[in-house]
Design an enzyme around this catalytic site. Structure first.
Site, short mmCIF file in Angstrom:
data_model
loop_
_atom_site.label_atom_id
_atom_site.label_comp_id
_atom_site.label_asym_id
_atom_site.label_seq_id
_atom_site.Cartn_x
_atom_site.Cartn_y
_atom_site.Cartn_z
N GLU A 279 -1.89 9.16 43.84
CA GLU A 279 -3.04 9.74 44.19
C GLU A 279 -3.54 8.97 46.12
O GLU A 279 -3.75 8.10 45.25
CB GLU A 279 -3.63 10.29 44.11
CG GLU A 279 -3.53 11.58 43.05
CD GLU A 279 -4.32 12.40 42.20
OE1 GLU A 279 -5.31 12.57 42.35
OE2 GLU A 279 -3.69 13.09 41.30
N HIS A 309 -4.86 18.00 44.07
CA HIS A 309 -6.53 17.59 42.90
C HIS A 309 -7.65 18.37 43.59
O HIS A 309 -8.66 17.64 43.43
CB HIS A 309 -6.34 15.79 43.29
CG HIS A 309 -6.94 15.88 41.16
ND1 HIS A 309 -7.08 14.57 41.10
CD2 HIS A 309 -7.79 16.35 40.78
CE1 HIS A 309 -7.54 14.35 40.01
NE2 HIS A 309 -8.08 15.51 39.51
#
Length: 430
Positions: A279, A309
């Site tokens: 990420e 997220h």
């Protein structure tokens, strides 16, 4: 309060605990609820909205007793080696991967996090995604933004009467179970433990049985060697044709190329991902192959929701995380309570009453034979009202309340305990 770390620090002037001398560094815009809790204790709180460059972080961490971070700050062995006074690290988030837990434990620094405070937020996101996927709202929304009117009902369905399969029936999974039933869904779940179902949910014996029986599959498991890449081609092939897959747990549990293949061949009718194997480090960063080589193919699939997220990113969740971790840090600094620690043994004693003349010994040490005998010999001449010790791997932690001691006794106990060969950190709070 006074402390020693493995004999590497000189003995301070012994004096009663003074909250005003405690310095706390909070980074990454930690919720105001934590700031309020720590400030109310009388601590000196320095609060930043962003993470700090490593050089600045090292300079700051040298002089604080506690630090609060989220996911962007990396407390590496190099950074922690400069933390001369640090007692506690508060991770105001779910995970603790950003902290070198072993180094922290070896220095007697406790680490707290908040693994469950965002459970409701994640559960509500999953319910929303179930509805959005079943009605293809994501695709319709993008079409409208492009100026396309596409009013269709083909393959758009109600969720009432459909079966939700939950992998992992912990705090999030069980809350989701209740919400789904309230929406008229049937619920089954699989977990490595035998658990009491809520409502009319039922537990199934195997993952493959769950995958074959549910219209929606949602994953809520921690990252462990057993869960990494647990969803691959074989597992997606087991799912009902035309079913949906959701992951808001850990990015590593899903082999995303296998998910893409299942979507492209029509095995799955849609999917929602909130977590990814890799990420971006900060908001605003564009991502292409940095997210994964599969990202362009995944974007091209129909009825796929991709979110950055945000499962626990609600005001309510962040407030609860601030309260939980903030209070854990206060309890450890003021009283030595380590309940909720992820890298030290969880040890607690009942509170010391203000009228009691009690000194509390807080002793973190290497977990080897003979240490307790040595400590008990030191304390043998005193009235130990209560004592508790536990170990966590190579680290052990002892708390002992010693009654009717004066400052001379306290100094003597402190010097003898901190001189113990296996000492990591010694504090006496009184």
């Amino acid at each position: 309060m006074t402390e020693a770390r493995g004999g590497s620090y000189s003995l301070k002037a012994l004096k009663p605990f003074n909250a005003g001398e405690i310095k706390v560094l909070l980074l990454e815009n930690i919720n105001q609820s934590a700031v309020d809790i720590l400030t109310k204790q009388g601590y000196q709180v320095e609060h930043y909205k962003e993470a700090l460059p490593e050089s600045v972080l090292i300079e700051k961490i040298r002089d604080v007793q506690a630090i609060g971070i989220r996911s962007k700050t990396k407390l590496t062995s190099r950074v922690l080696s400069e933390a001369r006074k640090l007692l506690a690290i508060g991770c105001f988030c779910i995970g603790t991967n950003q902290v070198d837990l072993e180094t922290a434990a070896s220095r007697g620094i406790v680490v707290f996090n908040s693994p469950f405070s965002n459970s409701r937020s994640v559960a509500e996101l999953i319910i929303a995604e179930i509805v959005i996927l079943s009605r293809k709202l994501g695709d319709r929304n993008m079409e409208m933004h492009k100026g396309i009117w596409n009013k269709v009902s083909s393959n758009c369905r109600e969720i009432r009467g459909k079966t939700l399969g939950i992998v992992g029936y912990g705090h999030i999974g069980s809350q989701l179970s209740v919400l789904a039933e309230a929406m008229g869904m049937k619920v089954c779940f699989h977990d490595i433990l035998s658990l009491m179902p809520l409502g009319t949910a039922r537990q199934v014996d195997s993952l493959h049985e769950l995958l074959a029986s549910a219209d929606f599959i949602t994953i809520h498991v921690p990252e462990t060697p057993e869960t990494k890449t647990m969803m691959g081609d074989k597992e997606f092939e087991c799912m009902k044709k035309g079913s949906y897959f959701i992951n808001a747990s850990r990015g590593s549990v899903v082999q995303i190329p296998a998910l893409v293949r299942a979507l492209k061949r029509g095995q799955l009718a849609g999917a929602a991902l909130d977590v990814y194997p890799k990420e971006p480090a900060k908001n605003g960063e564009t991502f292409t192959s940095d997210l994964g080589d599969w990202v362009d193919e995944l974007r091209e699939c129909e009825n796929v929701l991709m979110t950055p997220h945000i499962g626990g990113s609600t005001e309510e969740a962040q407030k609860m995380i601030g309260i939980e971790v903030g209070n854990a840090v206060v309890r450890y600094i003021n009283y030595g309570t380590s309940v909720g620690a992820v890298n030290l043994p969880e040890v607690d004693l009942r509170a010391i009453e203000a009228t009691q003349k009690i000194a509390r010994l807080l002793f973190v040490h290497h977990n080897v034979p003979g240490v307790l005998k040595e400590i008990n010999e030191i304390l043998a001449a005193h009235n130990v009202e209560k004592q508790y010790s536990d170990s966590h791997g190579e680290i052990a932690y002892l708390m002992a309340d010693i009654a009717d001691v004066d400052e001379g006794d306290i100094r003597n106990i402190y010097e003898l305990v901190s001189a113990c060969k296996e000492n990591i950190s010694t504090r006496i709070v009184y």
